[in-house]
Design a protein around this motif. Sequence first.
Motif, short mmCIF file in Angstrom:
data_model
loop_
_atom_site.label_atom_id
_atom_site.label_comp_id
_atom_site.label_asym_id
_atom_site.label_seq_id
_atom_site.Cartn_x
_atom_site.Cartn_y
_atom_site.Cartn_z
N ARG A 82 0.84 -1.34 -0.02
CA ARG A 82 0.08 -0.08 0.16
C ARG A 82 0.74 1.22 0.05
N GLY A 83 0.44 2.16 -0.69
CA GLY A 83 1.00 3.59 -0.80
C GLY A 83 2.21 3.73 -2.03
N ARG A 84 2.31 5.01 -2.05
CA ARG A 84 3.31 5.38 -3.08
C ARG A 84 4.47 6.39 -2.22
N LYS A 85 5.31 7.04 -3.12
CA LYS A 85 6.04 8.04 -2.82
C LYS A 85 5.25 9.14 -1.97
N GLY A 86 5.74 9.71 -0.87
CA GLY A 86 5.28 10.64 0.07
C GLY A 86 4.35 9.98 1.09
N SER A 87 4.26 8.75 1.25
CA SER A 87 3.64 7.84 2.04
C SER A 87 4.40 7.01 3.04
N PHE A 88 3.82 6.92 4.27
CA PHE A 88 4.48 5.85 5.27
C PHE A 88 4.09 4.61 5.26
N TYR A 89 2.99 4.38 4.51
CA TYR A 89 2.53 2.94 4.31
C TYR A 89 3.83 2.49 3.45
N GLU A 90 3.74 0.87 3.62
CA GLU A 90 5.12 0.40 2.92
C GLU A 90 5.57 0.69 1.57
N GLY A 91 4.61 0.92 0.64
CA GLY A 91 4.79 1.07 -0.71
C GLY A 91 5.68 2.52 -0.95
N GLY A 92 5.54 3.37 -0.01
CA GLY A 92 6.15 4.73 0.09
C GLY A 92 7.52 4.69 0.26
N PHE A 93 7.94 3.61 1.06
CA PHE A 93 9.57 3.88 1.50
C PHE A 93 10.16 2.59 1.85
N ARG A 94 9.34 1.26 1.82
CA ARG A 94 10.10 0.05 1.66
C ARG A 94 11.01 -0.20 0.19
N GLU A 95 12.16 -0.51 0.20
CA GLU A 95 12.88 -0.35 -1.15
C GLU A 95 13.71 -1.82 -1.26
N PRO A 96 13.82 -2.00 -2.71
CA PRO A 96 14.69 -3.00 -2.98
C PRO A 96 15.93 -2.64 -2.54
N CYS A 97 17.08 -3.71 -2.15
CA CYS A 97 18.32 -3.55 -1.41
C CYS A 97 18.99 -4.69 -1.67
N ILE A 98 20.20 -4.66 -2.50
CA ILE A 98 20.87 -5.59 -2.86
C ILE A 98 22.31 -5.35 -2.47
N VAL A 99 23.20 -6.10 -1.92
CA VAL A 99 24.75 -6.03 -1.50
C VAL A 99 25.34 -7.11 -1.85
N ARG A 100 26.61 -6.76 -2.45
CA ARG A 100 27.38 -8.01 -2.94
C ARG A 100 28.73 -7.67 -2.63
N TRP A 101 29.73 -8.71 -2.26
CA TRP A 101 31.03 -8.52 -1.76
C TRP A 101 31.53 -10.01 -2.20
N PRO A 102 31.97 -10.11 -3.05
CA PRO A 102 32.49 -11.59 -3.43
C PRO A 102 33.50 -11.89 -2.44
N GLY A 103 33.23 -13.32 -2.05
CA GLY A 103 34.11 -14.17 -0.89
C GLY A 103 33.87 -13.49 0.70
N LYS A 104 32.85 -12.67 0.54
CA LYS A 104 32.59 -12.00 1.90
C LYS A 104 31.18 -12.28 2.27
N ILE A 105 30.29 -11.76 1.39
CA ILE A 105 28.54 -11.93 1.41
C ILE A 105 28.50 -13.16 0.51
N ALA A 106 27.92 -14.18 1.20
CA ALA A 106 27.41 -15.23 0.53
C ALA A 106 26.34 -14.99 -0.66
N PRO A 107 26.53 -15.77 -1.86
CA PRO A 107 25.64 -15.55 -3.02
C PRO A 107 24.22 -15.95 -2.69
N GLN A 108 23.32 -15.45 -3.59
CA GLN A 108 21.89 -16.13 -3.47
C GLN A 108 21.14 -16.21 -2.03
N THR A 109 21.60 -15.22 -1.25
CA THR A 109 21.04 -15.02 0.16
C THR A 109 19.88 -13.95 0.21
#
Length: 505
Positions: free
Chosen positions: A335-362
């Motif tokens: 629910r929600g878009r930009k400008g809202s504090f329902y989840e859709g307004g500020f829950r975001e994709p987040c990806i972090v990669r560091w080969p050899g340190k962060i396990a892949p496909q987690t």
Amino acid sequence: MRKILALVAVLLIADLSHAATKPNIVFILADDLGYGDLGCYGQLKIRTPNLDRLAAEGMKFTAHYAGNNVCAPSRCCLMTGLHPGHAYIRDNKEVKSLGLPFKEGQMPVPADYLALPLTLKRLGFATGAFGKWGLGPVGSTGEPLKQGFDRFFGFNCQAVAHNYYPTRLWDDATEIKLENPNFSAHQKLAASADPNDQESYSMFLGKEYAPDLCCREAMKFLRANKDKPFFLYYPTTVPHLALQVPPDSLAEYAGKFPEEPYIGDRNYLPNRTPRATYAAMVTRMDRDVGKLMDLVKQLSLDERTVFIFTSDNGPLYDRLGGTDCDFFNSNGGFRGRKGSFYEGGFREPCIVRWPGKIAPQTTSGRVTGFEDWLPTLLELIGATNSIPRGLDGISFAPTLLGQVQTPRPFLYRESPGYGGQQCIRVGDWKAVRQNLNGVRDGKAMTKVVTELYNLASDPGETRDIAGEHPETVTRLEANLKEQHVKSAAFPLRLLDNRPRRIRAD
């Protein structure tokens, strides 16, 4: 004296050697990208092969929250490690509205305020920012070169960034001219033009596409600093409006979707194929991410570089500027878009990669937010002693490295924008407050209403259960009160005892 000089030389060499072993950081920040806009987060219509590869080679977060629900305050949270109840910038505010002597830009942060770039620079990192700034004009205390960045290229002002073919950009503190036609970024299609003819929209294109230039300069920065640790901050303007993309990218999606021409308005430019353009913009951004990834690998820096990708807030409301978030499921069903504090307004994709340190496909469901990046990155580079005191952020480096970590006690957000809002998440419980500036539908309000949701059983926030759990509401209301510190520049009027006057008709 010779012994002292020799000792200083040894310590300097040791410090430089230690700095050279620190991992590099590439932090890519999209603009108005929704939780569901990437293939690795369920997108079915838009191709994002490089970001999907980044996710497959690293860790994907499913409960990562932007610093706020609009641009500037979200970036302030990211750069300071403070949540919006404590941060200096809490909403978008133009310098023109403040009467400050600058021709463009947003309210500047105070001097020496952005702890993330300032700390990394002090630790010996080369620091560069390429894209959209929004935290203070050139010449102000908020200028990027005064806040820890060695290099800046792109848009200083968020409003100027509404046109992807601008006539000028900033190269450090120098304004450079581009080979683009001079047209207003806020206009309708001419009444005499045929809205169904692609040629009617050709005047809104140019020779130099700003994201291409920013990517080129970012790659130069990588090459120039390959022999020392670097922090590359890449706040792209994509896919923020206006809808504009070079023809070669648009061709990939031509005829793929049903289209209704968008003829423009006082805010954003017209577009003949808004759905195809939005998709093409995201895919072209993904291509640029791939270029950065490939260059890091070519420079033999893959295993020494942490890649991060996320977005500053949720997607726009449907049809605004020609966007169609429902068609793409850009908010991932929330629910929600930009400008809202329902989840859709500020829950975001987040990806972090560091080969050899962060396990892949987690994948991690840990609740994390923008304020967490400062302590997290400093822990990852082995600089915990340099983490500033008084932060709201909590390092999630242990989670990234596969260790068990105590859950985050709470996540707090506030904004005076869109009527004034607060929210807090504690475990699966989430409280939301709106209309905190004391006005609703043009009428004065004196009572603060708290909504309550359980995100485990109701992730779409479809049912307010505050009446069923009064004790939980009371507890979360106490948390909300505790986290809000008054701001003269960004008041929440009902909480700050500053009622807004309503003029009688």
